[in-house]
Motif scaffolding. Sequence first.
Motif, short mmCIF file in Angstrom:
data_model
loop_
_atom_site.label_atom_id
_atom_site.label_comp_id
_atom_site.label_asym_id
_atom_site.label_seq_id
_atom_site.Cartn_x
_atom_site.Cartn_y
_atom_site.Cartn_z
N GLY A 140 -94.03 -91.05 -11.39
CA GLY A 140 -93.82 -90.85 -12.82
C GLY A 140 -92.90 -89.68 -13.15
O GLY A 140 -92.81 -89.27 -14.29
N VAL A 141 -92.22 -89.13 -12.11
CA VAL A 141 -91.33 -88.00 -12.34
C VAL A 141 -89.89 -88.40 -12.08
O VAL A 141 -89.59 -88.97 -11.03
N VAL A 142 -89.01 -88.13 -13.03
CA VAL A 142 -87.58 -88.41 -12.84
C VAL A 142 -86.81 -87.09 -12.94
O VAL A 142 -86.97 -86.35 -13.91
N ILE A 143 -86.02 -86.81 -11.91
CA ILE A 143 -85.30 -85.54 -11.86
C ILE A 143 -83.80 -85.79 -11.94
O ILE A 143 -83.25 -86.53 -11.14
N ASP A 144 -83.15 -85.18 -12.93
CA ASP A 144 -81.70 -85.34 -13.10
C ASP A 144 -81.03 -83.98 -13.03
O ASP A 144 -81.28 -83.12 -13.87
N GLU A 145 -80.17 -83.83 -12.05
CA GLU A 145 -79.49 -82.56 -11.90
C GLU A 145 -78.67 -82.22 -13.15
O GLU A 145 -78.06 -83.09 -13.76
N VAL A 146 -78.66 -80.94 -13.51
CA VAL A 146 -77.78 -80.51 -14.60
C VAL A 146 -76.78 -79.49 -14.04
O VAL A 146 -77.07 -78.78 -13.09
N ILE A 147 -75.60 -79.47 -14.66
CA ILE A 147 -74.56 -78.52 -14.24
C ILE A 147 -74.77 -77.23 -15.02
O ILE A 147 -74.91 -77.27 -16.25
N THR A 148 -74.81 -76.13 -14.33
CA THR A 148 -75.06 -74.86 -15.01
C THR A 148 -73.95 -73.86 -14.75
O THR A 148 -73.03 -74.10 -13.96
N ASP A 199 -74.32 -71.28 -13.09
CA ASP A 199 -74.50 -70.73 -11.74
C ASP A 199 -74.87 -71.81 -10.73
O ASP A 199 -76.04 -72.05 -10.45
N PRO A 200 -73.85 -72.48 -10.18
CA PRO A 200 -74.13 -73.57 -9.23
C PRO A 200 -74.78 -73.10 -7.93
O PRO A 200 -75.17 -73.91 -7.11
N THR A 201 -74.92 -71.77 -7.73
CA THR A 201 -75.57 -71.32 -6.49
C THR A 201 -77.08 -71.42 -6.59
O THR A 201 -77.78 -71.11 -5.63
N ARG A 202 -77.57 -71.83 -7.74
CA ARG A 202 -79.01 -72.10 -7.90
C ARG A 202 -79.15 -73.46 -8.58
O ARG A 202 -78.71 -73.63 -9.71
N PRO A 203 -79.76 -74.46 -7.88
CA PRO A 203 -79.87 -75.79 -8.47
C PRO A 203 -80.81 -75.83 -9.69
O PRO A 203 -81.82 -75.14 -9.72
N HIS A 204 -80.43 -76.61 -10.68
CA HIS A 204 -81.25 -76.81 -11.87
C HIS A 204 -81.28 -78.29 -12.22
O HIS A 204 -80.34 -79.01 -11.91
N ALA A 205 -82.36 -78.72 -12.85
CA ALA A 205 -82.48 -80.13 -13.20
C ALA A 205 -83.28 -80.28 -14.48
O ALA A 205 -84.13 -79.45 -14.81
N GLY A 206 -83.00 -81.39 -15.16
CA GLY A 206 -83.87 -81.84 -16.24
C GLY A 206 -84.96 -82.71 -15.61
O GLY A 206 -84.68 -83.48 -14.68
N VAL A 207 -86.19 -82.56 -16.08
CA VAL A 207 -87.29 -83.30 -15.48
C VAL A 207 -88.01 -84.10 -16.56
O VAL A 207 -88.45 -83.54 -17.57
N THR A 208 -88.10 -85.42 -16.32
CA THR A 208 -88.77 -86.31 -17.29
C THR A 208 -90.08 -86.81 -16.67
O THR A 208 -90.10 -87.21 -15.50
N PHE A 209 -91.13 -86.75 -17.44
CA PHE A 209 -92.45 -87.20 -16.96
C PHE A 209 -92.83 -88.48 -17.70
O PHE A 209 -92.95 -88.48 -18.92
N ASN A 210 -93.01 -89.54 -16.92
CA ASN A 210 -93.43 -90.81 -17.51
C ASN A 210 -94.83 -91.13 -17.03
O ASN A 210 -95.02 -91.97 -16.15
N GLY A 211 -95.82 -90.42 -17.52
CA GLY A 211 -97.19 -90.64 -17.09
C GLY A 211 -97.45 -90.14 -15.68
O GLY A 211 -98.19 -90.77 -14.90
N ALA A 212 -96.87 -89.00 -15.32
CA ALA A 212 -97.11 -88.42 -14.00
C ALA A 212 -98.51 -87.81 -13.93
O ALA A 212 -99.04 -87.34 -14.94
N ASN A 213 -99.10 -87.81 -12.73
CA ASN A 213 -100.42 -87.21 -12.56
C ASN A 213 -100.31 -85.70 -12.75
O ASN A 213 -99.47 -85.05 -12.13
N ALA A 214 -101.19 -85.15 -13.62
CA ALA A 214 -101.16 -83.72 -13.91
C ALA A 214 -102.56 -83.15 -13.76
O ALA A 214 -103.53 -83.70 -14.28
N GLU A 215 -102.64 -82.06 -13.00
CA GLU A 215 -103.95 -81.44 -12.75
C GLU A 215 -104.00 -80.11 -13.50
O GLU A 215 -103.10 -79.27 -13.36
N LEU A 216 -105.03 -79.94 -14.29
CA LEU A 216 -105.14 -78.72 -15.11
C LEU A 216 -105.15 -77.47 -14.22
O LEU A 216 -105.83 -77.41 -13.20
N LEU A 217 -104.36 -76.47 -14.63
CA LEU A 217 -104.33 -75.19 -13.93
C LEU A 217 -104.84 -74.13 -14.91
O LEU A 217 -104.19 -73.83 -15.91
N GLY A 218 -106.02 -73.59 -14.63
CA GLY A 218 -106.60 -72.61 -15.56
C GLY A 218 -107.32 -73.33 -16.69
O GLY A 218 -107.63 -74.52 -16.60
N GLY A 219 -107.54 -72.60 -17.79
CA GLY A 219 -108.37 -73.13 -18.87
C GLY A 219 -107.60 -74.05 -19.80
O GLY A 219 -106.45 -73.78 -20.15
#
Lengths: 372, 405
Positions: free
Chosen positions: A185-193, A195-215
């Motif tokens: 359920g996760v789609v990752i699309d690279e974005v141009i920034t 600073d190309p020496t550090r990769p960045h991406a847009g991330v789309t969640f289509n009903g991905a499993n998510a586990e609560l972290l903290g309260g």
Amino acid sequence: MNFEFSDEQNLLRDQARGFLDDNCSPAVVRGVLDGQEAWASGLWKKIVEMGWTATVIPEEFGGLGLTHLELVVIAEELGRCAAPVPFSSSVYLATEAILAAGSQAQKEHWLPKLAAGEVIGCLGYAEAAGQTTAKSLQAKVTGGKLTGHKTVVADAQIAQLMVVAAASDSGDGASLYLVQLDDPGVVIDEVITLDPTRPHAGVTFNGANAELLGGEGHGWTQLEALLDRAAVLLAWEQLGGSEACLEMAKNYAMGRYAFGRAIASYQAIKHKLADMYVKNTLARSNAYFGAWALSTDAAELPLAAATARVGSTQAYYFSSKENIQTHGGMGYTWEFDCQFYYRRSKLLAVNIGSETLWQEKLLRAAERANAA
Amino acid sequence: MDFEETAAETSFREEARNWLTANVPSEAEMAGMSGIERAQYWQKRKSDAGWACIRWAKEFGGRDANAIENVILGQEEAKLDLPETGYYFAIGQGMAAPTLMSWADKAAQERFLPRLASGEDVWCQLFSEPAGGSDLAALRTKAERDGDDWVINGQKIWTSGAHYSDFGILVVRTDPTVAKHAGLTYFYVDMKSPGIETKPIRQISGDARFNEVYFTDVRIPDSQRMGNVGQGWQVALTTLMNERASIGSGGGGVKFDVLKKLAESVNIGDRPAIEDSAVRAKLASWYVEEAGLKYTSFRTLSAISKGANPGPENSIGKLVGARKTQDMASFAIDLLEQQGIVRDAAFDEQFGALFQDTYMAIPGLRIAGGTDEIMANIIAERVLGLPQEPRSDKGIPFNEVPTGN
């Protein structure tokens, strides 16, 4: 009172600098900039072998159990060489998030993997241009499934685990979740920034499993506390970069002659470099106080973190642009390395919120300190 | 790294606080005293109880305290309404005394240091001249040997407190036929010596804190020389390093907290200025500078307590502090809008004329003890190791160097 690093911490700095001189030369950064590799995975393996990813993780979870004073020493050196690795995402953000908010089971599962570099973590919360707030969050978890979109996530395409802030109907309007990035359920699309020496991406969640972290419903409070901690670590990384700019500018100005003498002998250049030194020195002193507040969980941490963050952001921006200026035309060429720092300074200036946002945090923290 | 106090430091703070609060001179007991009389009255009381110049050795009137304890004492003093002493004693205690400690003989140290600590003697600094400002070593006041004495003729300028000082530290030219720096010699002089005349200089602030000092055939015994003949520049550098450390950030009262209070009490449009995001951004940046200076001084303390001397990096405090204070005072006046120009302490109950007085005083601080530009040169050359600009007077006998007006 004692305002210095210990002998052991100074030794660690020497070792770190020596290691990075050998393993993170400008050629390594340039290799990523030129697209020969997406990130410096070879360097990352060696960093993991050095144990840096395990620095503050307790020994019971496979870490070294050291303090944040050791971690800031490493951060400064990584900043100095503009290392093209996901250290800030995995160590300052994902690891810190789990250390602060994780259940015993989550810590047992993830921390040893993060320590050993088997898993790279990252953090996603921004969703649009401008500031993201608890109220503006659109990403949402229903029945354990996450839907939504994070626009620019550092290192998402090389990470396995993401800490995600999503809207909550209760509490402060947000909750944090752990999402595994190989989820269908996760789609990752690279974005141009910038600073190309550090990769960045847009991330789309289509009903991905998510586990609560903290309260549930405490996500925004947790995120703010996490960013305060990361702000100190990033301030050290920014400081390292800013120091590298001063060093580069100085070396170039000493060797470059105009009108029969080194340009470093002209007051116009000297005063520029003196300004860099002054800004770096003040930033370093604020970063010291931030490091102390972080390592002791002091009540002053929010104020100390914002102060360190604003100081380092201003210093790095100034040094990186004036380094190019000192180099003249050559500094503007692709061939020269000045661009590494000009790019990285802007990336680090906005990656956990801009100078404007941290100035506002600083003032709120000062107002709270006065009221207390 | 530990920004918390040790138990010993906390106990020292309590001891200092207890003594200070029990001994603050009341307005009644100082009634009728002038500023300097108040300063000397309070300094003597501190000195008698061992709270004056506490970093100095006990034999010289100090307490053998460390650098951190000295800061703690200063913090506790700042919390109380005490007579102003720094204005009168900073040059003697902060500049003449360290020079005496490094360069004078034991007899002179034993004679002068305890009287400096107790405030009984006030000293001034006779360095700058009309023709020697940023280029201090271009000074022309000459000293000629006559038996066991030297005979001094010339003029000094910008001498704070010359009119009430007992002694002065003095750099003069003993040999105009050698290169600029090589012809200088350093003395101390009794300010009551025949032939010394002081004239006040009125500043743009309206005060007259500085003087011109004229020397006409003033005789100084050779025994009052510090360092060798021709070594004056080296001795002067000891004084100047301590000057830069002691002038510090300056500007006193216009700090972040005060400006924040002002922004809470005046409006922009129909809302308190403190709610304006542009105001908040400025305040935050000034806070960062103020904190940076504070923690930089803490780090310097750590270095000094490990035996280091105050180095050229101390130039930062004055360089950043003076500019920042000028900008903050200027911004405070803007926040007050039309009323900002009023410079009458009785007009504003909360702030008096703090911002306006500071606005008028600060241009002097950006020049005194080395201009901003000289400070930046010091950082560039002495800290970063950048080369000097070529100097037209280099290696030329001083009396052959071209001079302007």
